[in-house]
Design a protein around this motif. Structure first.
Motif, short mmCIF file in Angstrom:
data_model
loop_
_atom_site.label_atom_id
_atom_site.label_comp_id
_atom_site.label_asym_id
_atom_site.label_seq_id
_atom_site.Cartn_x
_atom_site.Cartn_y
_atom_site.Cartn_z
N LEU A 178 0.31 -5.44 -1.54
CA LEU A 178 -0.61 -4.86 -1.94
C LEU A 178 -0.91 -3.89 -0.71
CD1 LEU A 178 -0.67 -7.23 -3.98
CD2 LEU A 178 -2.65 -6.79 -4.63
N ARG A 179 -0.16 -2.91 -1.09
CA ARG A 179 -0.34 -1.69 0.05
C ARG A 179 -0.73 -0.21 -0.86
NH1 ARG A 179 -0.35 -5.51 2.40
NH2 ARG A 179 0.83 -5.89 4.51
N GLN A 180 -1.82 0.56 0.43
CA GLN A 180 -2.22 1.76 -1.00
C GLN A 180 -0.93 2.99 -1.07
OE1 GLN A 180 -4.58 3.63 -0.86
NE2 GLN A 180 -4.19 5.40 -1.68
N PHE A 181 -1.15 3.57 -2.60
CA PHE A 181 0.03 3.82 -3.05
C PHE A 181 0.25 5.23 -2.21
CE2 PHE A 181 2.05 7.29 -5.68
CZ PHE A 181 2.48 6.80 -6.46
N SER A 182 1.20 5.44 -2.04
CA SER A 182 2.28 6.63 -1.36
C SER A 182 3.21 7.31 -2.36
CB SER A 182 2.95 6.28 -0.53
OG SER A 182 4.08 5.81 -0.62
N GLU A 183 3.69 8.49 -2.43
CA GLU A 183 4.41 9.07 -3.09
C GLU A 183 5.46 9.15 -2.86
OE1 GLU A 183 3.74 13.40 -2.79
OE2 GLU A 183 2.09 13.31 -1.98
N GLY A 184 5.61 8.53 -2.10
CA GLY A 184 7.61 7.47 -1.46
C GLY A 184 7.31 6.67 -2.83
N ASN A 185 6.38 5.89 -3.30
CA ASN A 185 6.76 5.11 -4.41
C ASN A 185 7.16 5.81 -5.67
OD1 ASN A 185 3.67 3.70 -3.08
ND2 ASN A 185 5.70 3.45 -2.58
N ALA A 186 7.76 7.30 -5.89
CA ALA A 186 7.77 7.49 -7.00
C ALA A 186 8.70 7.28 -7.83
CB ALA A 186 7.79 8.99 -6.95
N GLU A 187 9.66 7.17 -7.10
CA GLU A 187 11.76 7.05 -7.96
C GLU A 187 11.16 4.97 -8.38
OE1 GLU A 187 15.87 6.20 -6.70
OE2 GLU A 187 14.66 6.98 -5.28
N MET B 63 1.61 11.68 -9.18
CA MET B 63 1.71 11.55 -8.48
C MET B 63 1.19 10.73 -6.91
SD MET B 63 4.48 8.92 -8.76
CE MET B 63 3.16 9.24 -10.98
N GLN B 64 1.04 12.98 -6.16
CA GLN B 64 0.20 13.40 -5.21
C GLN B 64 -1.72 13.26 -5.86
OE1 GLN B 64 0.50 17.70 -5.35
NE2 GLN B 64 3.10 17.38 -4.34
N LYS B 65 -1.44 13.40 -6.93
CA LYS B 65 -2.74 12.91 -7.11
C LYS B 65 -3.34 10.65 -7.45
CE LYS B 65 -6.34 11.96 -11.36
NZ LYS B 65 -5.78 12.43 -13.33
N PHE B 66 -2.16 10.26 -7.78
CA PHE B 66 -2.32 8.87 -7.55
C PHE B 66 -2.55 8.43 -5.78
CE2 PHE B 66 0.56 6.82 -11.47
CZ PHE B 66 -1.06 7.88 -12.42
N ALA B 67 -1.86 8.89 -4.74
CA ALA B 67 -1.95 9.01 -3.39
C ALA B 67 -3.34 9.44 -3.31
CB ALA B 67 -0.82 9.88 -3.06
N ALA B 68 -3.79 10.00 -3.55
CA ALA B 68 -4.90 10.47 -3.17
C ALA B 68 -6.74 9.70 -3.18
CB ALA B 68 -5.42 11.77 -3.26
N GLN B 69 -6.19 8.53 -4.63
CA GLN B 69 -7.03 7.72 -5.35
C GLN B 69 -6.58 6.58 -4.45
OE1 GLN B 69 -5.21 7.29 -8.90
NE2 GLN B 69 -6.65 8.85 -9.86
N THR B 70 -7.63 5.09 -4.53
CA THR B 70 -8.20 4.43 -3.98
C THR B 70 -7.00 3.40 -4.95
OG1 THR B 70 -10.12 3.78 -5.64
CG2 THR B 70 -10.31 4.32 -2.87
N ARG B 71 -5.48 3.51 -4.91
CA ARG B 71 -4.41 2.89 -6.01
C ARG B 71 -3.79 1.57 -5.23
NH1 ARG B 71 -2.22 4.09 -10.98
NH2 ARG B 71 -4.21 5.48 -11.47
#
Length: 199
Positions: free
Chosen positions: A13-22, A54-62
């Motif tokens: 479990l790691r911080q969500f990043s935009e690289g996870n989009a696909e 995805m940008q919004k998700f990356a800025a969240q605690t997700r």
């Protein structure tokens, strides 16, 4: 806030990043998932709107839920301020359709709950589900959450309109008995006698 890195027998479990989009597109392009978890219609393509999300998700605690065996992101856990009088988090989870019914959601959420109770000042978790999505309620109860009440017409659903939200909570003091029961269940049934959490 920086999320705690968490590892379980099968997951990272790691911080969500935009690289996870696909990888995440497999989740957010599934109509049942987006309706059941967020009340909105699925994405048809990875368009500009999708990448803004995805940008919004990356800025969240997700969290991104990563399968150790494949390296693929198979789900996400959102953590929002529970907005209570004590430190706490509201949890939400989405799992890819082909990764369901394998215990991943329970494994990931139980690890988050335990980590934040043990390593932070968190004393309360909350969670909820649309009234028709009873499977999510069963998951929360397995984790030790207790029914708190129903918020009537609390959310707007893309297909069902105003909809009730069934609410649950879990306090730190409730955890010991729950984990004794879960540890026995996991040992006997779920992870081949090797349930261990690394935080």
């Amino acid at each position: 806030m920086e999320l705690l890195p968490i590892e379980t027998p099968r997951l990272l479990l790691r911080q969500f990043s935009e690289g996870n989009a696909e990888d995440v597109f497999a989740i957010l392009s599934d109509e049942q998932t987006t309706l059941d978890c967020g009340g909105y219609h699925a994405f048809d393509e990875m368009d500009e709107e999708y990448h803004r999300l995805m940008q919004k998700f990356a800025a969240q605690t997700r969290y991104s839920i990563i399968c150790k065996g494949t390296g693929r992101v198979i789900g996400m856990i959102s953590m929002m301020d529970a907005e209570r009088a004590v430190p706490g988090w509201e949890l939400g989870i989405e799992i890819a359709p082909d990764a369901r019914r394998k215990g991943y959601a329970q494994e990931a959420l139980s690890a988050v709950v335990r980590a934040y109770f043990e390593k932070t000042d968190t004393v309360l978790f909350t969670g909820g589900h649309y009234d028709y999505n009873t499977a999510s309620g069963e998951l929360l109860k397995k984790l030790g959450f207790r029914y708190e009440g129903t918020a009537h017409k609390a959310m707007r659903h893309a297909e069902r309109g105003p909809i009730d939200l069934v609410c649950y909570y879990l306090e730190k003091e409730m955890l010991k008995k729950t984990w004794q029961e879960l540890s026995k269940e996991f040992t006997e049934n779920s992870f081949n006698n090797r349930l261990k959490f690394t935080i």
